[in-house]
Enzyme design. Sequence first.
Site, PDB file in Angstrom:
ATOM      1  N   LYS A  79      -9.221  21.080 -16.011  1.00  0.00           N
ATOM      2  CA  LYS A  79      -8.700  20.899 -14.651  1.00  0.00           C
ATOM      3  C   LYS A  79      -8.735  22.246 -13.939  1.00  0.00           C
ATOM      4  CE  LYS A  79      -6.713  17.586 -12.132  1.00  0.00           C
ATOM      5  NZ  LYS A  79      -6.974  16.144 -12.133  1.00  0.00           N
ATOM      6  N   GLY A 178       2.658   0.739  -3.397  1.00  0.00           N
ATOM      7  CA  GLY A 178       1.534   1.515  -2.878  1.00  0.00           C
ATOM      8  C   GLY A 178       0.279   0.690  -2.702  1.00  0.00           C
ATOM      9  N   GLY A 180      -2.777   1.700  -1.369  1.00  0.00           N
ATOM     10  CA  GLY A 180      -3.849   2.606  -0.967  1.00  0.00           C
ATOM     11  C   GLY A 180      -5.173   2.133  -1.531  1.00  0.00           C
ATOM     12  N   VAL A 182      -6.397   2.195  -4.481  1.00  0.00           N
ATOM     13  CA  VAL A 182      -6.303   1.376  -5.698  1.00  0.00           C
ATOM     14  C   VAL A 182      -5.426   0.148  -5.461  1.00  0.00           C
ATOM     15  CG1 VAL A 182      -5.588   1.329  -8.113  1.00  0.00           C
ATOM     16  CG2 VAL A 182      -6.574   3.418  -7.162  1.00  0.00           C
TER      17      VAL A 182
HETATM   18  P1  NAD Z   1      -3.894   6.497  -1.963  1.00  0.00           P
HETATM   19  O1  NAD Z   1      -3.424   7.788  -1.390  1.00  0.00           O
HETATM   20  O2  NAD Z   1      -5.132   5.870  -1.431  1.00  0.00           O
HETATM   21  O3  NAD Z   1      -2.741   5.397  -1.891  1.00  0.00           O
HETATM   22  C1  NAD Z   1      -1.409   5.653  -2.169  1.00  0.00           C
HETATM   23  C2  NAD Z   1      -0.597   4.663  -1.361  1.00  0.00           C
HETATM   24  O4  NAD Z   1       0.767   4.787  -1.716  1.00  0.00           O
HETATM   25  C3  NAD Z   1      -0.693   4.904   0.146  1.00  0.00           C
HETATM   26  O5  NAD Z   1      -0.972   3.684   0.809  1.00  0.00           O
HETATM   27  C4  NAD Z   1       0.688   5.442   0.499  1.00  0.00           C
HETATM   28  O6  NAD Z   1       1.085   5.116   1.810  1.00  0.00           O
HETATM   29  C5  NAD Z   1       1.543   4.748  -0.537  1.00  0.00           C
HETATM   30  N1  NAD Z   1       2.822   5.397  -0.788  1.00  0.00           N
HETATM   31  C6  NAD Z   1       3.120   6.709  -0.820  1.00  0.00           C
HETATM   32  N2  NAD Z   1       4.414   6.880  -1.075  1.00  0.00           N
HETATM   33  C7  NAD Z   1       4.949   5.663  -1.233  1.00  0.00           C
HETATM   34  C8  NAD Z   1       6.254   5.186  -1.528  1.00  0.00           C
HETATM   35  N3  NAD Z   1       7.289   6.005  -1.713  1.00  0.00           N
HETATM   36  N4  NAD Z   1       6.448   3.845  -1.623  1.00  0.00           N
HETATM   37  C9  NAD Z   1       5.423   3.000  -1.439  1.00  0.00           C
HETATM   38  N5  NAD Z   1       4.170   3.391  -1.145  1.00  0.00           N
HETATM   39  C10 NAD Z   1       3.947   4.711  -1.045  1.00  0.00           C
HETATM   40  O7  NAD Z   1      -4.033   6.788  -3.541  1.00  0.00           O
HETATM   41  P2  NAD Z   1      -4.872   5.949  -4.598  1.00  0.00           P
HETATM   42  O8  NAD Z   1      -6.215   6.580  -4.735  1.00  0.00           O
HETATM   43  O9  NAD Z   1      -4.754   4.496  -4.304  1.00  0.00           O
HETATM   44  O10 NAD Z   1      -4.081   6.288  -5.931  1.00  0.00           O
HETATM   45  C11 NAD Z   1      -2.814   5.692  -6.205  1.00  0.00           C
HETATM   46  C12 NAD Z   1      -2.242   6.305  -7.473  1.00  0.00           C
HETATM   47  O11 NAD Z   1      -3.132   6.075  -8.560  1.00  0.00           O
HETATM   48  C13 NAD Z   1      -2.043   7.820  -7.421  1.00  0.00           C
HETATM   49  O12 NAD Z   1      -0.932   8.152  -8.201  1.00  0.00           O
HETATM   50  C14 NAD Z   1      -3.295   8.350  -8.075  1.00  0.00           C
HETATM   51  O13 NAD Z   1      -3.081   9.625  -8.652  1.00  0.00           O
HETATM   52  C15 NAD Z   1      -3.535   7.310  -9.137  1.00  0.00           C
HETATM   53  N6  NAD Z   1      -4.936   7.209  -9.554  1.00  0.00           N
HETATM   54  C16 NAD Z   1      -5.899   6.936  -8.641  1.00  0.00           C
HETATM   55  C17 NAD Z   1      -7.216   6.819  -9.059  1.00  0.00           C
HETATM   56  C18 NAD Z   1      -8.309   6.492  -8.077  1.00  0.00           C
HETATM   57  O14 NAD Z   1      -9.404   6.122  -8.524  1.00  0.00           O
HETATM   58  N7  NAD Z   1      -8.096   6.565  -6.775  1.00  0.00           N
HETATM   59  C19 NAD Z   1      -7.553   6.989 -10.409  1.00  0.00           C
HETATM   60  C20 NAD Z   1      -6.537   7.253 -11.327  1.00  0.00           C
HETATM   61  C21 NAD Z   1      -5.230   7.360 -10.882  1.00  0.00           C
END
Ligand code: NAD
Length: 344
Positions: A79, A178, A180, A182
């Site tokens: 990392k 959340g 987002g 995912v």
């Molecule tokens: P993202 O930023 O696209 O989505 C996160 C969502 O969570 C957003 O819609 C945001 O508004 C919402 N959010 C933030 N705080 C919140 C709260 N207190 N209550 C409810 N909703 C809240 O992120 P993502 O890419 O969808 O990733 C989501 C999680 O999964 C993260 O923890 C990320 O580290 C993990 N992750 C993502 C991936 C990936 O491929 N994108 C891979 C492994 C792990």
Amino acid sequence: MLFDAPDFDAHEGVHWFADRATGLRAIIAVHSTHLGPAAGGCRFWDYASDGAALTDALRLSRGMSYKNAMAGLPLGGGKAVILKREHKDDALLEAFGSAIESLSGKYVTAEDVGMTDHDMTVIARKTRHVSGLPVSAAAAGGNPGPSTAEGVFLGIRAAIRHKLSRDNFNGVHVAIQGLGSVGMALAERLHAAGAKLTVADIHPDRTARAARDLGADVADIRAILATTADVLSPCALGAVLDEASIAALNVPIVAGAANNQLATPADGARVQARGILYAPDYVINAGGIINVAAEYLGAGDAASVTAAIAKIEPRLADIFATADADGRSTDVVADAMARTLIGR
Ligand code: NAD
């Protein structure tokens, strides 16, 4: 300082970079190259101190070793962190690219918090040890969110089979924190499979969309973790499972995408003590890294990525069965499996 740091785990190398001309200050931590080049994203973050940046690099790189090993990838764990300054310009990113290049392929970077796919293209001017570049939709690689959602969907299926003896999602109630990249893709899959959804997000447009298109109930962001449901799927923030939130859980299963869901190692035991099945985050959320790895290794089309993601389901079933048989918590079982795979 380094050798005594609590998160130092006999990392193979911890490299500090400073570049006067561009103001770059970065740490690249290589935890293990036992299975292949140390792969893990780069974080651009405003750290309170150099020590905080080091802790993040050490902890996250070890996590990547575990994650890549459990995803069955020929990759080690590493990392990078760049200590944030006001401007993230091309010169700074190129200097970071040169830093990566100086490690001769021991470390391969990708996006993490604060970095974009465009940033990867700038870094790629100086090194080929970079992934997560923009790609055409048909190829492997690109935005990992949908691949992560696919793996989480399959992981939840393993969990409901193990814990609820359910083979399908009809009427299974999943609470998603959340929506987002995912969380929304996961919600769509679950809805298509017949699940009932309760969702929460700080963006009302996202919850409104889920309510309208997927028939989801919308919960307050402060209430979602305590929703009475079959599955809680944290897909927003890390460290959501702590002493207080675990005591308030009203689900038999926690299975979601968020990284580092357990606030402390003790919280894995707390979840287990409540009789709740926890899908270890770095195992269930590996779909994205599987997709990114296929791009970097040039080893696969979309079909082979799908096949690799499908293995998340039996892998989790194995962890759940082993945890039951040994009386250990699922996070401890997963860590032990990962350490065996990386020869530690
Ligand atoms: P993202 O930023 O696209 O989505 C996160 C969502 O969570 C957003 O819609 C945001 O508004 C919402 N959010 C933030 N705080 C919140 C709260 N207190 N209550 C409810 N909703 C809240 O992120 P993502 O890419 O969808 O990733 C989501 C999680 O999964 C993260 O923890 C990320 O580290 C993990 N992750 C993502 C991936 C990936 O491929 N994108 C891979 C492994 C792990």
